[in-house]
Design a protein around this motif. Structure first.
Motif, short mmCIF file in Angstrom:
data_model
loop_
_atom_site.label_atom_id
_atom_site.label_comp_id
_atom_site.label_asym_id
_atom_site.label_seq_id
_atom_site.Cartn_x
_atom_site.Cartn_y
_atom_site.Cartn_z
N UNK A 186 -3.49 1.24 -13.28
CA UNK A 186 -2.72 0.01 -13.41
C UNK A 186 -1.95 -0.22 -12.11
N UNK A 187 -1.03 0.66 -11.83
CA UNK A 187 -0.34 0.70 -10.53
C UNK A 187 -0.29 2.18 -10.16
N UNK A 188 -0.67 2.53 -8.94
CA UNK A 188 -0.76 3.96 -8.62
C UNK A 188 0.58 4.66 -8.79
N UNK A 189 1.69 3.92 -8.51
CA UNK A 189 2.98 4.60 -8.54
C UNK A 189 3.54 4.74 -9.96
N UNK A 190 2.93 4.04 -10.93
CA UNK A 190 3.34 4.27 -12.32
C UNK A 190 3.22 5.76 -12.67
N UNK A 191 2.13 6.37 -12.18
CA UNK A 191 1.91 7.79 -12.52
C UNK A 191 3.02 8.66 -11.95
#
Lengths: 221, 221, 221, 221
Positions: A186-191
């Protein structure tokens, strides 16, 4: 040998020492090999100014150093959990040995996803690969814990209820990391946010008394 | 010292612990060094798209990762066998120590044939090199087992008949792998098929009761 | 503590186990790192014929493989000697620990002279470098042996006369290798011949009864 | 378990053996990986003269070899101190284990600052990086020592006053190295001089009787 079954190659049980020795070796190497990714750019001349070297250290080396810190922390935490787990194990049979080797495979392979993350930390596939590796480690450890308690491999002094609770926690963290692989798309930095929130929250809770209270609650079940 | 002969440097006997410790170190490194072959192509820019990195992982990294899995499985199996063998050994003399070092040489060298197989898995010479390395490992282990039983190095509790049977199995698998090197020169994939059929068949048989029945038959001889 | 002197940091004595553990780790890595020098030429395409790969293995890989065999044999022999030496040692003080670290430095550095020898085995300086490294290892081990016997660090059961004789042998082989560095400057292959003759002669003598006879003679002195 | 508090995951105490085993693994690898920095220039042809190879060894290899010597000495000294420290420790709890992992992180990372120092030993930032790494190692070890004595993790036989004095010495040397990072920005070689003077002076003092006298004085406090 504690049980009445005839002893065959498949159900022979061995002391834990060499399993621990091999594991410590793999952990030590996985922790240390990662440092080979921390290096100055290859083409750098030996005759550079101090300002240039400082800039290279800050721009080229810092990302891989930060990944190294993250990975060392992760592998170190895995070692702590592995160490505490094996401390409670009395004997290891052949299948438990295989499970441990599969777990060590994931530990040994960790330098690769770490290295990919160091170079491409803003791409979903790099984050996902790393997340799956970490999560798989947790799940394989949980499988060992589960197998040990169900096959009478624990020391008599072990609190079986607490052991099963730790196993559920390992499954939870394992699934969370595997799940964060999807979140990265979804957004890499969500992880990253998810990891920091969950691990940070867990650290804070376990330092405060809250976790102990929850723990006691669970333990009473 | 159990025998009546005068003790000289050649027939002195030592505890197994340092032999095990050195072996575990070599095994752990051989298992982990292989991961250095798993890497992205050298010239890859840091500014690539997610699709490109995914494609690189799938096309460039997957073959070496699969070879890593194979090799980790092979070295891991060798470790299991080495571990179970040394568990039954009481003392080690100088020649037994030399045999173990020769065996460790083959284990330590495994990353090279694995790396060649990862890059050129469809060429007979690469398959043959790998097959010979694996087979040689089995044969050298069989030699240790044979030497130990013939020179009174086993613990008193060991079932000598079962031990000799395991030795014959190690010789069989060793010769099979060395022989598959020749098969690879007919069609390179004949060797792969042979490995899968024999190892897979062995795994299935030992999980089912059939192997146990055959085992009992042999043991009765 | 066996002596009457007050115990200070300088004369405290420690068990041998961690010294052995660290040493085994360094030996295992030195044995295994050498394999990183065995590799196909860097620019080799993945689409080559079987004949080409065979030729590369024979021409490019064989020299480094032979050096690997030599070095593994040398480091393995050093390990055997180190293992047998420490088996007789009861306690280690700080200076003995320092001597062991210096010895391990030479072992750890062995991959470099080996690698130089693999690439430039026909140049005197490469042969000399290798010879000095091997010789230095023997001399440092002899120093440890000498220190141990003179400072009451041996187990009571050790035959001190045999121990001193082994020490003299280590000094002899150490000086011989260091000396062969000079010989290499006359003709580089003189050194190789010297090594083969001396080590081969020693192996033959110790297998036949001759060495035992000489041994008894020396021991009686 | 010696105290009356209820045993939880946070205050469980474990034997020291696996902590020592993992530490020895990391130390052995850090000592040995450094040797990978000692190598001939990459583009060197195999057909060079003896004079050319000698010149390359002297000009290209010598600096990294000298750094290797320095680093091996430093890591070796750290190992000696770690070994002597853990010899006095009876049990390790989870926080002590974390402190040890943090300490090992610094040990594992040492090859990088060493490698930078080997290439750019005349630039302040390279000297400062190295100095901070060494100093941090000393400070983290001091923290372990301090934690152990304050949390009843020592063996009963340990002289607590001497232990606290050693801790203060580790803090002193740690701060000195961290401080020398600043000195390197005045003149890069000031830091080298400072290291040689302090370490050399300490070695001389501890060999002569002076240090013992000072030691006794401090111990009497």
């Amino acid at each position: 040998m504690v049980d009445e079954q005839p002893v065959t190659a498949r159900n022979r049980r061995f002391p834990v020492d060499r399993h621990q020795g091999l594991s410590d070796g793999v952990f030590a190497i996985a922790m240390t090999l990662l440092v080979l990714d921390i290096k100055l750019p290859a083409g750098l001349s030996d005759d550079i100014t101090n300002a240039r070297l400082t800039a290279e250290l800050w721009q080229s080396v810092r990302p891989s150093f930060l990944t190294y810190l993250l990975s060392f922390f992760v592998i170190g935490s895995q070692w702590m959990a592995h160490h505490e787990m094996f401390h409670d194990i009395r004997l290891v049979d052949r299948r438990m040995g295989s499970y441990n080797l599969q777990y060590l495979l994931v530990i040994a392979v960790m330098p690769f996803p770490s290295s990919v993350l160091a170079d491409h930390g803003d791409l979903p596939v790099a984050v996902a690969l790393y997340a799956v590796a970490i999560g798989l480690g947790g799940l394989l450890r949980a499988r060992m814990q589960s197998y040990a308690v169900n096959n009478d491999l624990l020391k008599p002094s072990v609190d079986v209820a607490a052991w099963r609770k730790d196993t559920r926690a390992a499954v939870f963290f394992g699934l969370l990391f595997v799940g964060s692989a999807g979140v990265a798309y979804v957004r890499y930095w969500f992880a990253y946010v998810l990891w920091v929130v969950v691990l940070g929250g867990w650290a804070v809770l376990s330092r405060s008394g809250v976790w102990g209270l929850l723990r006691d609650r669970f333990a009473r079940r």
